[in-house]
Design an enzyme around this catalytic site. Structure first.
Site: not given
Ligand code: R5P
Length: 293
Positions: A204
């Site tokens: 990710k």
């Molecule tokens: C960190 O806060 C987490 O891994 C979140 O799940 C990640 O950043 C994804 O969320 P966003 O789309 O809000 O960045």
């Protein structure tokens, strides 16, 4: 695009769990991230976790809460596959130490809670890089004994230089320069490759210009996080560009649950990810859905 269904064809628990979170037609996923509280406390949009997730769950392919979020705010009868946030121990109260994470959920607990996989952050280039890669490798090694999916995140903590790459803007809110964009691409290519080399099934990361090169460099399929809340049009554009460049979907939070119309937004994101809608078509869809119950 590195397809998830390119996996070998014999039966495995890992493959079957992948099938639960990936749409068999598009080969992609809309994973809803609601784990932010583990270090942010109660960010806007997640103050009442149960209220936030309930209308969104019908539109995501999987959801990613923390263990506390899952136990307190999810209906035990929910059928949406769960990807648990498995590391933490940090908080915004100590911003300089955001890259210092420990494992917070055991694999046994993941199995007990019927999670299909987990996420863990790897802070590439930051002081606790080694520890956070160790979190990924240790958890993946054990999780794979039970066929659980490992998702490694390229996280940047509070580092101002790296932060600007994930926010897509300079510290003062100004646009990234050509040099910044080049640096972002270089960093994200490197970080994704490192995370995939260390065994994550899915990586990710954040979108940047030239994202095809990030996809190409990474050994595992990529989903994008959304990062800081952006205007709807912009969020749909980077989602479209990421998918076009080969991302196999999103693991998105704030750009959905902080949107003025979260239910319309998740459907618009879904249309880009699964139905190959352009950003402009998805924006039309969003506008036609917003305000509707
Ligand atoms: C960190 O806060 C987490 O891994 C979140 O799940 C990640 O950043 C994804 O969320 P966003 O789309 O809000 O960045």
């Amino acid at each position: 695009m590195k397809k998830i269904f390119d996996y070998k064809t014999e039966w495995s628990g890992l493959k079957n769990r992948m099938a639960q979170m990936f749409n068999s037609k598009s080969g992609r996923t809309v994973l809803l991230a609601v784990d932010h509280g583990y270090f942010q406390g109660a960010p806007a949009g997640l103050e009442d976790l149960r209220k936030t997730i309930e209308p969104l769950l019908p539109f995501c392919d999987a959801v990613s809460p923390t263990i506390g979020g899952l136990k307190s705010s999810f209906n035990p009868w929910v059928k949406t596959p769960i990807i648990l946030r498995a590391t933490g121990g940090n908080s915004m109260r100590k911003p300089a130490e955001l890259d210092d994470e420990i494992v917070t959920v055991s694999v046994q607990e993941m199995v007990n809670l019927n999670a299909i996989g987990f996420t863990t952050s790897c802070y590439i280039g930051l002081p606790h890089q080694t520890d956070t890669i160790a979190n990924l490798t240790t958890l993946t090694d054990e999780a794979h004994r039970y066929g659980l999916i490992s998702i490694g995140i390229t996280a940047v903590g509070s580092d101002p230089v790296l932060g600007k790459f994930v926010k897509g803007e300079r510290e003062d809110g100004g646009e990234l320069t050509a040099e910044d964009k080049k640096d972002a691409l270089k960093y994200l290519k490197h970080a994704c490759r490192v995370v995939s080399e260390n065994g994550a099934d899915i990586v990710k990361t954040y979108y940047c210009d030239g994202f095809e090169e990030v996809v190409e460099a990474c050994l595992a399929p990529i989903v994008i996080a959304g990062g800081t809340k952006r205007p709807t049009k912009e969020a749909l554009e980077f989602t479209y560009n990421a998918v076009k460049a080969g991302a196999i979907g999103v693991d998105m939070g704030r750009n959905i649950f902080q949107n003025e119309n979260p239910v319309a937004m998740i459907q618009a994101v879904r249309a880009v990810v699964h139905d190959n809608m352009t950003a402009a078509q998805a924006l039309d869809l969003y506008n036609s859905l917003k305000g509707k119950k």
